[in-house]
Design a protein around this motif. Sequence first.
Motif, short mmCIF file in Angstrom:
data_model
loop_
_atom_site.label_atom_id
_atom_site.label_comp_id
_atom_site.label_asym_id
_atom_site.label_seq_id
_atom_site.Cartn_x
_atom_site.Cartn_y
_atom_site.Cartn_z
N GLY A 85 0.80 -1.21 0.00
CA GLY A 85 0.00 0.00 0.00
C GLY A 85 0.83 1.26 0.00
O GLY A 85 0.31 2.36 -0.11
N ASP A 86 2.15 1.11 0.14
CA ASP A 86 3.06 2.23 0.24
C ASP A 86 4.40 1.77 -0.34
O ASP A 86 5.08 0.94 0.27
CB ASP A 86 3.21 2.61 1.72
N TYR A 87 4.75 2.27 -1.53
CA TYR A 87 5.94 1.75 -2.20
C TYR A 87 6.58 2.79 -3.11
O TYR A 87 5.97 3.78 -3.49
CB TYR A 87 5.60 0.48 -3.00
N VAL A 88 7.86 2.51 -3.43
CA VAL A 88 8.65 3.31 -4.37
C VAL A 88 9.18 2.35 -5.42
O VAL A 88 9.67 1.26 -5.08
CB VAL A 88 9.82 4.01 -3.65
N LEU A 89 9.08 2.71 -6.68
CA LEU A 89 9.64 1.90 -7.76
C LEU A 89 11.07 2.33 -8.03
O LEU A 89 11.35 3.53 -8.16
CB LEU A 89 8.81 2.05 -9.03
N VAL A 90 11.96 1.35 -8.10
CA VAL A 90 13.37 1.59 -8.42
C VAL A 90 13.65 0.83 -9.71
O VAL A 90 13.62 -0.40 -9.73
CB VAL A 90 14.30 1.09 -7.29
N VAL A 102 4.22 2.82 -15.19
CA VAL A 102 3.39 2.57 -14.00
C VAL A 102 3.00 3.90 -13.36
O VAL A 102 1.82 4.14 -13.06
CB VAL A 102 4.13 1.67 -12.99
N ALA A 103 3.97 4.78 -13.17
CA ALA A 103 3.70 6.06 -12.52
C ALA A 103 2.70 6.89 -13.30
O ALA A 103 1.89 7.63 -12.70
CB ALA A 103 5.01 6.84 -12.34
N ALA A 104 2.70 6.77 -14.62
CA ALA A 104 1.77 7.54 -15.45
C ALA A 104 0.32 7.18 -15.18
O ALA A 104 -0.58 7.97 -15.45
CB ALA A 104 2.10 7.34 -16.93
N THR A 105 0.09 5.99 -14.60
CA THR A 105 -1.29 5.59 -14.27
C THR A 105 -1.73 6.13 -12.91
O THR A 105 -2.87 5.96 -12.53
CB THR A 105 -1.45 4.06 -14.27
N ARG A 106 -0.80 6.76 -12.19
CA ARG A 106 -1.06 7.35 -10.88
C ARG A 106 -1.69 6.35 -9.91
O ARG A 106 -2.75 6.61 -9.33
CB ARG A 106 -1.90 8.60 -11.00
N PRO A 107 -1.04 5.20 -9.71
CA PRO A 107 -1.62 4.19 -8.82
C PRO A 107 -1.57 4.61 -7.35
O PRO A 107 -0.64 5.31 -6.93
CB PRO A 107 -0.74 2.96 -9.06
N ALA A 108 -2.58 4.20 -6.61
CA ALA A 108 -2.60 4.45 -5.17
C ALA A 108 -1.41 3.77 -4.53
O ALA A 108 -1.02 2.67 -4.91
CB ALA A 108 -3.90 3.91 -4.57
N GLY A 109 -0.80 4.44 -3.58
CA GLY A 109 0.31 3.86 -2.83
C GLY A 109 1.69 4.15 -3.38
O GLY A 109 2.68 3.98 -2.68
N LEU A 110 1.78 4.58 -4.64
CA LEU A 110 3.09 4.88 -5.22
C LEU A 110 3.58 6.21 -4.66
O LEU A 110 2.93 7.23 -4.81
CB LEU A 110 3.03 4.95 -6.75
#
Length: 121
Positions: A85-90, A102-110
């Motif tokens: 529910g709370d994450y950062v993509l590397v 992924v970020a372009a979809t503005r997902p919850a928790g990113l």
Amino acid sequence: MPTIDQPVLPAYDHHRQGTGPTLVFLHYWGGSARTWNLVTDHLADRGVLTLDLRGWSRSSDLPGPYTLHQLADDTLALVADAGLGDYVLVGHSMGGKVAQLVAATRPAGLRGLVLVGSAPA
């Protein structure tokens, strides 16, 4: 009785829970979850998740398509499957392109992105 087709997900390792947002590591073209071992070994207090993107390593037998958009969809499905529910993509290189999609979809928790040697998606 009807059956529900469950999506086939790429292989992933939810190494451990930890402080702060979970760091989700996306490898480069030709890499694997193991690519990040030297990094994750130094993050003992952080939650980390590494995965083998579709078409690579333990996920090499998954069917296509093998597009960046499919890899982004897979990443979102894995995040949901792992219950993050709370994450950062590397993302490194190709993994960074996937992270951008992924970020372009503005997902919850990113909470953010870390891009290593990545070009625009």
